[in-house]
Design a protein around this motif. Sequence first.
Motif, PDB file in Angstrom:
ATOM      1  N   VAL A   8      -5.010   4.670 -13.359  1.00 12.28           N
ATOM      2  CA  VAL A   8      -3.988   3.936 -12.603  1.00 12.28           C
ATOM      3  C   VAL A   8      -4.611   2.679 -12.017  1.00 12.28           C
ATOM      4  O   VAL A   8      -5.500   2.750 -11.156  1.00 12.28           O
ATOM      5  N   ASP A   9      -4.146   1.518 -12.480  1.00 11.15           N
ATOM      6  CA  ASP A   9      -4.637   0.238 -11.961  1.00 11.15           C
ATOM      7  C   ASP A   9      -3.623  -0.835 -12.340  1.00 11.15           C
ATOM      8  O   ASP A   9      -3.051  -0.787 -13.442  1.00 11.15           O
ATOM      9  N   ASP A  10      -3.392  -1.801 -11.454  1.00 15.00           N
ATOM     10  CA  ASP A  10      -2.417  -2.852 -11.758  1.00 15.00           C
ATOM     11  C   ASP A  10      -3.009  -3.941 -12.654  1.00 15.00           C
ATOM     12  O   ASP A  10      -2.286  -4.824 -13.110  1.00 15.00           O
ATOM     13  N   ASP A  11      -4.316  -3.874 -12.931  1.00 11.96           N
ATOM     14  CA  ASP A  11      -4.971  -4.836 -13.816  1.00 11.96           C
ATOM     15  C   ASP A  11      -5.032  -4.247 -15.227  1.00 11.96           C
ATOM     16  O   ASP A  11      -5.756  -3.274 -15.472  1.00 11.96           O
ATOM     17  N   PRO A  12      -4.273  -4.824 -16.175  1.00 16.27           N
ATOM     18  CA  PRO A  12      -4.245  -4.243 -17.531  1.00 16.27           C
ATOM     19  C   PRO A  12      -5.603  -4.277 -18.222  1.00 16.27           C
ATOM     20  O   PRO A  12      -5.902  -3.410 -19.038  1.00 16.27           O
ATOM     21  N   HIS A  13      -6.428  -5.280 -17.893  1.00 11.56           N
ATOM     22  CA  HIS A  13      -7.759  -5.352 -18.515  1.00 11.56           C
ATOM     23  C   HIS A  13      -8.608  -4.160 -18.091  1.00 11.56           C
ATOM     24  O   HIS A  13      -9.304  -3.556 -18.921  1.00 11.56           O
ATOM     25  N   GLY A  23     -11.745   7.450 -23.704  1.00 14.28           N
ATOM     26  CA  GLY A  23     -11.370   7.962 -25.023  1.00 14.28           C
ATOM     27  C   GLY A  23     -12.574   8.146 -25.918  1.00 14.28           C
ATOM     28  O   GLY A  23     -12.688   9.137 -26.646  1.00 14.28           O
ATOM     29  N   LYS A  24     -13.509   7.195 -25.854  1.00  9.41           N
ATOM     30  CA  LYS A  24     -14.729   7.286 -26.647  1.00  9.41           C
ATOM     31  C   LYS A  24     -15.559   8.492 -26.222  1.00  9.41           C
ATOM     32  O   LYS A  24     -16.286   9.081 -27.036  1.00  9.41           O
ATOM     33  N   ALA A  25     -15.442   8.866 -24.935  1.00 12.53           N
ATOM     34  CA  ALA A  25     -16.190  10.024 -24.422  1.00 12.53           C
ATOM     35  C   ALA A  25     -15.483  11.343 -24.695  1.00 12.53           C
ATOM     36  O   ALA A  25     -15.976  12.401 -24.310  1.00 12.53           O
ATOM     37  N   GLY A  26     -14.319  11.283 -25.340  1.00 12.33           N
ATOM     38  CA  GLY A  26     -13.643  12.505 -25.762  1.00 12.33           C
ATOM     39  C   GLY A  26     -12.490  12.957 -24.890  1.00 12.33           C
ATOM     40  O   GLY A  26     -11.961  14.055 -25.085  1.00 12.33           O
ATOM     41  N   PHE A  27     -12.068  12.113 -23.944  1.00  8.42           N
ATOM     42  CA  PHE A  27     -10.963  12.492 -23.073  1.00  8.42           C
ATOM     43  C   PHE A  27      -9.627  12.039 -23.652  1.00  8.42           C
ATOM     44  O   PHE A  27      -9.537  11.001 -24.320  1.00  8.42           O
ATOM     45  N   ASP A  28      -8.592  12.831 -23.379  1.00  9.61           N
ATOM     46  CA  ASP A  28      -7.226  12.370 -23.606  1.00  9.61           C
ATOM     47  C   ASP A  28      -6.835  11.492 -22.429  1.00  9.61           C
ATOM     48  O   ASP A  28      -6.991  11.901 -21.268  1.00  9.61           O
ATOM     49  N   THR A  29      -6.347  10.288 -22.697  1.00  6.79           N
ATOM     50  CA  THR A  29      -6.067   9.361 -21.613  1.00  6.79           C
ATOM     51  C   THR A  29      -4.608   8.920 -21.611  1.00  6.79           C
ATOM     52  O   THR A  29      -3.941   8.892 -22.644  1.00  6.79           O
ATOM     53  N   SER A  30      -4.130   8.600 -20.426  1.00  3.22           N
ATOM     54  CA  SER A  30      -2.839   7.944 -20.238  1.00  3.22           C
ATOM     55  C   SER A  30      -3.039   6.928 -19.142  1.00  3.22           C
ATOM     56  O   SER A  30      -4.069   6.926 -18.459  1.00  3.22           O
ATOM     57  N   GLU A  31      -2.078   6.036 -18.950  1.00  2.00           N
ATOM     58  CA  GLU A  31      -2.263   4.988 -17.963  1.00  2.00           C
ATOM     59  C   GLU A  31      -0.971   4.676 -17.236  1.00  2.00           C
ATOM     60  O   GLU A  31       0.127   4.957 -17.722  1.00  2.00           O
ATOM     61  N   ALA A  32      -1.137   4.115 -16.043  1.00  2.00           N
ATOM     62  CA  ALA A  32       0.005   3.696 -15.231  1.00  2.00           C
ATOM     63  C   ALA A  32      -0.388   2.409 -14.525  1.00  2.00           C
ATOM     64  O   ALA A  32      -1.528   2.250 -14.092  1.00  2.00           O
ATOM     65  N   ALA A  33       0.585   1.490 -14.393  1.00  2.00           N
ATOM     66  CA  ALA A  33       0.294   0.174 -13.850  1.00  2.00           C
ATOM     67  C   ALA A  33       0.542   0.065 -12.351  1.00  2.00           C
ATOM     68  O   ALA A  33       0.194  -0.941 -11.745  1.00  2.00           O
ATOM     69  N   ASP A  34       1.156   1.083 -11.756  1.00  2.00           N
ATOM     70  CA  ASP A  34       1.403   1.044 -10.314  1.00  2.00           C
ATOM     71  C   ASP A  34       1.546   2.465  -9.785  1.00  2.00           C
ATOM     72  O   ASP A  34       1.551   3.440 -10.547  1.00  2.00           O
ATOM     73  N   GLY A  35       1.670   2.570  -8.464  1.00  2.00           N
ATOM     74  CA  GLY A  35       1.708   3.880  -7.832  1.00  2.00           C
ATOM     75  C   GLY A  35       2.912   4.709  -8.215  1.00  2.00           C
ATOM     76  O   GLY A  35       2.804   5.924  -8.420  1.00  2.00           O
ATOM     77  N   GLU A  36       4.065   4.069  -8.313  1.00  2.00           N
ATOM     78  CA  GLU A  36       5.276   4.813  -8.654  1.00  2.00           C
ATOM     79  C   GLU A  36       5.185   5.382 -10.064  1.00  2.00           C
ATOM     80  O   GLU A  36       5.573   6.532 -10.313  1.00  2.00           O
ATOM     81  N   ALA A  37       4.663   4.579 -10.997  1.00  2.00           N
ATOM     82  CA  ALA A  37       4.484   5.070 -12.365  1.00  2.00           C
ATOM     83  C   ALA A  37       3.457   6.198 -12.408  1.00  2.00           C
ATOM     84  O   ALA A  37       3.584   7.144 -13.193  1.00  2.00           O
ATOM     85  N   ALA A  38       2.438   6.109 -11.551  1.00  2.00           N
ATOM     86  CA  ALA A  38       1.427   7.168 -11.504  1.00  2.00           C
ATOM     87  C   ALA A  38       2.040   8.488 -11.062  1.00  2.00           C
ATOM     88  O   ALA A  38       1.785   9.546 -11.662  1.00  2.00           O
ATOM     89  N   LEU A  39       2.856   8.462 -10.014  1.00  2.00           N
ATOM     90  CA  LEU A  39       3.491   9.694  -9.525  1.00  2.00           C
ATOM     91  C   LEU A  39       4.421  10.280 -10.583  1.00  2.00           C
ATOM     92  O   LEU A  39       4.482  11.501 -10.753  1.00  2.00           O
ATOM     93  N   ILE A  50      -7.402  12.018 -12.003  1.00  2.00           N
ATOM     94  CA  ILE A  50      -6.779  10.697 -11.863  1.00  2.00           C
ATOM     95  C   ILE A  50      -7.842   9.699 -11.448  1.00  2.00           C
ATOM     96  O   ILE A  50      -8.540   9.910 -10.448  1.00  2.00           O
ATOM     97  N   VAL A  51      -7.989   8.623 -12.211  1.00  2.00           N
ATOM     98  CA  VAL A  51      -8.791   7.470 -11.802  1.00  2.00           C
ATOM     99  C   VAL A  51      -7.822   6.503 -11.152  1.00  2.00           C
ATOM    100  O   VAL A  51      -6.910   5.992 -11.809  1.00  2.00           O
ATOM    101  N   LEU A  52      -7.990   6.225  -9.865  1.00  2.00           N
ATOM    102  CA  LEU A  52      -6.926   5.614  -9.068  1.00  2.00           C
ATOM    103  C   LEU A  52      -7.433   4.399  -8.297  1.00  2.00           C
ATOM    104  O   LEU A  52      -8.308   4.520  -7.433  1.00  2.00           O
ATOM    105  N   ASP A  53      -6.855   3.236  -8.592  1.00  2.00           N
ATOM    106  CA  ASP A  53      -7.178   2.025  -7.844  1.00  2.00           C
ATOM    107  C   ASP A  53      -6.560   2.095  -6.454  1.00  2.00           C
ATOM    108  O   ASP A  53      -5.422   2.542  -6.295  1.00  2.00           O
TER     109      ASP A  53
END
Length: 230
Positions: A8-13, A23-39, A50-53
């Motif tokens: 979760v981070d608002d910076d797409p980069h 992903g390279k380390a073998g994790f299944d990943t998903s992403e969210a651009a803001d807090g509401e999308a994260a919830l 959760i990796v959370l900005d």
Amino acid sequence: MPRSVLVVDDDPHIRQLLVFALGKAGFDTSEAADGEAALAAVEAGAPDLIVLDINMPRMDGLEVCRRVRAVGDTPVLFLSSRDDEIDRVVGIELGADDYVVKPFSPREVVARVQAILRRTGARAPVVTGPAIRHGRLALDLDGWRASWAEEDVALTLTEFSILRTLAAHPAKVFSRDAIIDRLHGPGFAITDRTIDSHIRNLRAKFAAAGAADLIETRAGIGYRLGSCTG
């Protein structure tokens, strides 16, 4: 099965960088651009971590963590653009499991995620052990459940681990460094204030259940389990 991580981070980069590294380390990943999308993502399918900005518009990471913590104990790794002790302490008090300051190395984030999930993996059914009872306190080591006077008390993984450490040796006074070593292994770089924050959280949660003597402070030494009589 691969463990799942929500980034979760608002910076797409930054999201792209972390999703690639995880992903390279073998994790299944998903992403969210803001807090509401994260919830919404957490509600749709709870991730393993959760990796959370912290610094996001509208709903910051601290509020996201607060809401996640209100309903469960999903591990949280905070990201912040500044090394601000207030942010760090508030994040830990909310139950975050670790904290990384930007700019960071993607390899460092992956290593922190792996370390957190190794600890989280201890909750798997293969880990067995008897319940610990001390006064009105009870810890179910198989179920990772804590209760006071037969009423469940919701704890994070780290909080439960600290309480289990103290309860397993109720007469022993543990220094903060000794508690850190029990949780993370020797040489893990977190501050004494982090342990103090977790102890405050434990006391507050059990005080709400009627416990006034859960943990004793020994000035200049550390902590030990209290009498747990109420």
